[in-house]
Design a protein around this motif. Structure first.
Motif, PDB file in Angstrom:
ATOM      1  N   LEU A  31       0.819  -1.207   0.000  1.00  0.00           N
ATOM      2  CA  LEU A  31       0.000   0.000   0.000  1.00  0.00           C
ATOM      3  C   LEU A  31       0.856   1.260   0.000  1.00  0.00           C
ATOM      4  O   LEU A  31       1.935   1.284   0.598  1.00  0.00           O
ATOM      5  CB  LEU A  31      -0.900   0.027   1.235  1.00  0.00           C
ATOM      6  CG  LEU A  31      -1.833  -1.161   1.425  1.00  0.00           C
ATOM      7  CD1 LEU A  31      -2.516  -1.081   2.785  1.00  0.00           C
ATOM      8  CD2 LEU A  31      -2.856  -1.232   0.306  1.00  0.00           C
ATOM      9  N   ILE A  68      -0.043   4.884   1.265  1.00  0.00           N
ATOM     10  CA  ILE A  68      -1.053   5.666   1.974  1.00  0.00           C
ATOM     11  C   ILE A  68      -0.637   7.130   1.914  1.00  0.00           C
ATOM     12  O   ILE A  68       0.481   7.477   2.295  1.00  0.00           O
ATOM     13  CB  ILE A  68      -1.198   5.180   3.424  1.00  0.00           C
ATOM     14  CG1 ILE A  68      -1.619   3.697   3.427  1.00  0.00           C
ATOM     15  CG2 ILE A  68      -2.197   6.045   4.184  1.00  0.00           C
ATOM     16  CD1 ILE A  68      -1.662   3.061   4.802  1.00  0.00           C
ATOM     17  N   LEU A  76      -4.013   4.311  -1.203  1.00  0.00           N
ATOM     18  CA  LEU A  76      -5.146   4.680  -0.357  1.00  0.00           C
ATOM     19  C   LEU A  76      -5.036   6.176  -0.098  1.00  0.00           C
ATOM     20  O   LEU A  76      -4.041   6.641   0.464  1.00  0.00           O
ATOM     21  CB  LEU A  76      -5.123   3.929   0.976  1.00  0.00           C
ATOM     22  CG  LEU A  76      -5.111   2.402   0.929  1.00  0.00           C
ATOM     23  CD1 LEU A  76      -5.134   1.838   2.354  1.00  0.00           C
ATOM     24  CD2 LEU A  76      -6.255   1.856   0.114  1.00  0.00           C
TER      25      LEU A  76
END
Length: 158
Positions: free
Chosen positions: A27, A29, A60
C-alpha cells in the motif's frame, strides 16, 4: 496495534472499511488535497495504481484539510474533483486530520512507525507511507517525493 490491518477508516461514501480488507497488499497511503501545489501528484498516484494493482498494490487516499485549508470540499466535491480531473480509481476515504488531538488513529500509528525529517508530525499534504504486504510501514516520503520515484521501492515489495 501492530499493523494497518488493525484499523478501520470511513470510505469517502461514508461506509466503514476495515483496512484488513487490504491484507496481503503493498500500500501507498497518502494524505491528499484538491487545492495544493502537489495536487498534480494524483496523476502519478493513479498511474502507480494502474501499473501495479494486478500485482497486489493499492494507493489509499486520505483527504485532509489541515494544511492551508486546501481540501475544503465535502465528500461529493472531493470525489467529483478526483474523478473529473485525474480519473482516480484507487480508494479514497473520508476527510481526516493527520496531526493533533483529532488525528485519525491510523495516522498516529503510521507516524509512530516512521518519523519524518522534522519529527513524527505530517509536514504537508501528499506525505506518503509505503506499507509492505504484512501491514508494516516500510518507508515514509516527503510531499515533494514524486510518486513515480517510488517505483523501485514498490516493486521490491511486490
Amino acid at each position: 496495534m501492530s499493523s494497518i490491518a488493525d484499523f478501520t477508516a470511513q470510505s469517502l461514501a461514508g461506509a466503514p472499511v476495515a483496512l484488513k480488507d487490504f491484507a496481503g497488499k503493498v500500500l501507498l497511503i497518502v494524505n491528499t488535497a484538491s487545492a495544493c501545489g502537489f495536487t498534480p501528484q494524483y496523476e502519478g498516484l493513479e498511474q502507480l495504481q494502474q501499473d501495479y494493482a494486478a500485482r497486489g498494490f493499492s494507493v489509499l487516499g486520505f483527504p485532509c484539510n489541515q494544511f492551508g485549508a486546501q481540501e475544503p470540499g465535502d465528500a461529493a466535491a472531493i470525489a467529483g474533483f478526483c474523478e473529473t480531473n485525474y480519473r482516480v480509481t484507487f480508494p479514497l476515504f473520508a476527510k481526516i486530520d493527520v496531526n493533533g488531538a483529532h488525528a485519525h488513529p491510523l495516522y498516529n500509528f503510521l507516524k509512530s512507525e516512521k518519523s519524518g525529517l522534522l519529527g513524527p508530525a505530517i509536514k504537508w499534504n501528499f506525505t506518503k507511507f509505503l506499507v509492505d504486504r504484512s501491514g508494516h510501514v516500510a518507508g515514509r516520503f516527503a510531499p515533494t517525493t514524486k510518486p513515480q520515484s517510488l517505483r523501485d521501492k514498490i516493486e521490491a515489495l511486490l
